[in-house]
Motif scaffolding. Structure first.
Motif, short mmCIF file in Angstrom:
data_model
loop_
_atom_site.label_atom_id
_atom_site.label_comp_id
_atom_site.label_asym_id
_atom_site.label_seq_id
_atom_site.Cartn_x
_atom_site.Cartn_y
_atom_site.Cartn_z
N SER A 171 13.30 -47.05 9.21
CA SER A 171 13.74 -48.41 9.54
C SER A 171 12.77 -49.11 10.50
O SER A 171 11.88 -48.47 11.07
N GLU A 172 12.99 -50.43 10.69
CA GLU A 172 12.15 -51.20 11.62
C GLU A 172 12.30 -50.64 13.03
O GLU A 172 13.44 -50.56 13.54
N PRO A 173 11.22 -50.26 13.70
CA PRO A 173 11.34 -49.64 15.02
C PRO A 173 12.13 -50.47 16.04
O PRO A 173 12.90 -49.91 16.81
N ARG A 174 11.97 -51.80 16.03
CA ARG A 174 12.70 -52.59 17.03
C ARG A 174 14.21 -52.49 16.81
O ARG A 174 15.00 -52.41 17.74
N LEU A 175 14.60 -52.48 15.54
CA LEU A 175 16.03 -52.34 15.22
C LEU A 175 16.50 -50.92 15.59
O LEU A 175 17.61 -50.74 16.12
N MET A 176 15.64 -49.92 15.35
CA MET A 176 16.00 -48.55 15.74
C MET A 176 16.23 -48.48 17.25
O MET A 176 17.21 -47.90 17.72
N LEU A 177 15.32 -49.12 18.01
CA LEU A 177 15.45 -49.12 19.47
C LEU A 177 16.75 -49.81 19.90
O LEU A 177 17.49 -49.31 20.75
N THR A 178 17.03 -50.96 19.28
CA THR A 178 18.26 -51.71 19.63
C THR A 178 19.49 -50.83 19.37
O THR A 178 20.42 -50.79 20.18
N MET A 179 19.48 -50.13 18.25
CA MET A 179 20.66 -49.32 17.91
C MET A 179 20.76 -48.08 18.82
O MET A 179 21.85 -47.72 19.26
N LEU A 180 19.63 -47.46 19.10
CA LEU A 180 19.66 -46.28 19.99
C LEU A 180 20.12 -46.70 21.38
O LEU A 180 20.94 -46.03 22.02
N ASP A 181 19.60 -47.83 21.84
CA ASP A 181 20.00 -48.36 23.15
C ASP A 181 21.50 -48.62 23.22
O ASP A 181 22.15 -48.33 24.22
N ALA A 182 22.02 -49.19 22.11
CA ALA A 182 23.45 -49.56 22.09
C ALA A 182 24.35 -48.33 22.21
O ALA A 182 25.51 -48.44 22.59
N LEU A 183 23.80 -47.15 21.90
CA LEU A 183 24.61 -45.93 21.99
C LEU A 183 25.00 -45.57 23.42
O LEU A 183 25.94 -44.81 23.65
N ASP A 184 24.24 -46.08 24.41
CA ASP A 184 24.44 -45.68 25.82
C ASP A 184 24.46 -44.15 25.93
O ASP A 184 25.32 -43.58 26.60
N ALA A 185 23.54 -43.50 25.25
CA ALA A 185 23.56 -42.03 25.23
C ALA A 185 22.78 -41.46 26.41
O ALA A 185 21.75 -42.00 26.79
N LYS A 186 23.29 -40.39 26.95
CA LYS A 186 22.63 -39.72 28.08
C LYS A 186 22.23 -38.32 27.64
O LYS A 186 22.92 -37.71 26.81
N PRO A 187 21.14 -37.78 28.21
CA PRO A 187 20.76 -36.41 27.86
C PRO A 187 21.98 -35.49 27.97
O PRO A 187 22.76 -35.59 28.91
N GLY A 188 22.15 -34.66 26.96
CA GLY A 188 23.31 -33.75 26.96
C GLY A 188 24.42 -34.24 26.04
O GLY A 188 25.24 -33.44 25.58
N HIS A 189 24.46 -35.57 25.75
CA HIS A 189 25.46 -36.05 24.82
C HIS A 189 25.19 -35.48 23.43
O HIS A 189 24.03 -35.32 23.04
N ARG A 190 26.26 -35.20 22.70
CA ARG A 190 26.08 -34.68 21.34
C ARG A 190 26.14 -35.85 20.35
O ARG A 190 27.11 -36.62 20.35
N LEU A 191 25.08 -35.97 19.53
CA LEU A 191 24.93 -37.11 18.62
C LEU A 191 24.96 -36.67 17.17
O LEU A 191 24.30 -35.69 16.80
N TYR A 192 25.70 -37.43 16.35
CA TYR A 192 25.71 -37.21 14.89
C TYR A 192 25.04 -38.41 14.24
O TYR A 192 25.43 -39.55 14.51
N GLU A 193 24.03 -38.14 13.41
CA GLU A 193 23.36 -39.24 12.69
C GLU A 193 23.67 -39.15 11.19
O GLU A 193 23.46 -38.10 10.58
N LEU A 194 24.13 -40.26 10.63
CA LEU A 194 24.35 -40.35 9.17
C LEU A 194 23.13 -41.03 8.59
O LEU A 194 22.93 -42.23 8.81
N GLY A 195 22.28 -40.30 7.88
CA GLY A 195 21.06 -40.88 7.29
C GLY A 195 19.80 -40.30 7.91
O GLY A 195 19.08 -40.98 8.63
#
Ligand SMILES: C[S@@+](CC[C@H](N)C(=O)[O-])C[C@H]1O[C@@H](n2cnc3c(N)ncnc32)[C@H](O)[C@@H]1O
Length: 361
Positions: free
Chosen positions: A88-112
């Motif tokens: 995907s477009e990197p800027r959109l990837m960054l926006t979506m990753l940012d929106a997760l508010d994820a912190k090291p140690g959080h468990r993440l599931y990615e669909l795709g």
């Protein structure tokens, strides 16, 4: 990993991360500066002006510059030349990753999983053991897995329909979908906990919801447009032949105006809709067609006649939508999403505003 002494990739990657970060702070920029996109996308397809696809591989002129630009890279085509996977477009990837508010140690599931690049970025930020990523296409999983194995980031990957989740590693603190959904798959919601954040493309937007108690979740759409390839499921084509036998009715609105102006709300009111248009010899649009994967089909001609067939009255829905938004284009961030067990509802401006139910798959 492609190890060369060539300093160009590192220099381009540093410039790329700096450009992505211009004007914003993000904890994810370090991941973009570190993870080599070229390792996960050693080749991609580019379309020329006539619509023909050509392959561009590492070593070809312009390859690295394109990899380190804000461009979505198509990495797989089906037998009809339709893209079935991309980075995907990197800027959109960054926006979506940012929106997760994820912190090291959080468990993440990615669909795709696709190329594995986003999963590698996630693993670099959260730790490989905390990232699970799935793709429905075994060939893509095989490729991504072998590239991930040779690289520095090791998320857990598997093949399957990502809508089912991966209960063995649940609950997930964060869920991201990088494929277009019509609603949030209930099985994924069941694999979260209170406070989990889900960021997923729904229609032509990206919803961010926070899970509350009792399986409820709510939130708003991000302001950014997003046109992800749809989650793969069995589907029907349009029934234009069946429409021929329909008498048709007078259309109350201009189809081309509604389809252009209300693209995003239409993607929520008619989840997973497809559209096409017909032109005369001078290139002027003479009509539009709409269909959904249950075989429902509608057409509207510029002369003002509309026809529809199938289980859903698609043209009626277009007119209903046009009556809610008689002028202008509503902003994505004015839409929200409320999920309760058994129902997912998108609303405009406030939960009590105009609303549309999403199909729960
Ligand atoms: C835009 S690509 C994902 C990009 C990926 N995150 C990356 O960094 O390269 C969308 C992917 O979703 C996959 N996909 C489609 N339907 C799916 C499903 N039902 N379950 C899991 N993956 C699916 C496609 O095969 C495709 O690889």
């Amino acid at each position: 990993m492609t190890h060369t002494n060539d300093p160009a990739p590192a220099r381009l990657r540093a410039q790329f991360a700096a450009a992505l970060g211009e004007g914003q702070q993000s904890e994810w920029l370090a991941a973009f500066a570190e993870v080599p996109r070229e390792h996960y996308v050693p080749r991609f397809y580019q379309q020329d002006e006539q619509g023909r696809w050509r392959e561009v591989s590492s070593g070809d002129p312009g390859y690295l510059e394109t990899v380190y630009s804000d461009t979505a890279l198509t990495t797989q085509l089906d037998e009809h030349g339709v893209p079935t996977s991309s980075s995907s477009e990197p800027r959109l990837m960054l926006t979506m990753l940012d929106a997760l508010d994820a912190k090291p140690g959080h468990r993440l599931y990615e669909l795709g999983l696709g190329t594995g690049y986003n999963a590698a970025l996630a693993a670099s930020h959260l730790g490989g053991d905390n990232v699970v990523s799935v793709d429905v296409d075994p060939g893509l999983v095989h490729l991504a897995r072998s590239r991930l194995a040779k690289g520095a980031y090791h998320p857990f990957t598997f093949t399957g329909d990502g809508a089912e989740g991966y209960p063995a590693r649940a609950p997930y603190d964060r869920i991201i979908a990088t494929v277009g959904l019509r609603s949030l798959p209930p099985a994924l919601l069941a694999q979260t906990r209170e406070g989990s954040v889900i960021v997923a493309p729904i229609g032509f937007g990206v919803a961010k919801v926070v899970v509350g108690s009792d399986g409820e979740a709510s939130g708003r759409f991000l302001p950014v447009p997003a046109f992800f390839m749809p989650r793969r499921t069995a589907s029907h084509g349009p029934d234009f032949a069946g429409l021929e036998a329909q008498a048709g009715t007078a259309a109350a609105v201009q189809a081309t105006d509604v389809l252009n102006r209300l693209k995003f709300p239409l993607s929520l009111a008619l989840p997973g809709y497809h559209s096409c248009s017909w032109q005369d010899e001078s290139g002027k649009v003479t009509g539009v067609g709409l269909w959904t994967e249950d075989g429902s089909t509608a057409t509207a001609h510029v002369s003002g006649k509309a026809r529809q067939i199938g289980p859903q009255r698609l043209w009626d829905k277009v007119e209903e939508l046009a009556s809610v938004f008689p002028g202008g284009t509503p902003a994505r961030e004015d839409f929200g999403l409320t999920i309760t067990p058994g129902r997912q509802r998108v609303w405009y401006r406030e939960p009590e505003g105009p609303s549309w139910s999403l199909p729960t798959e």
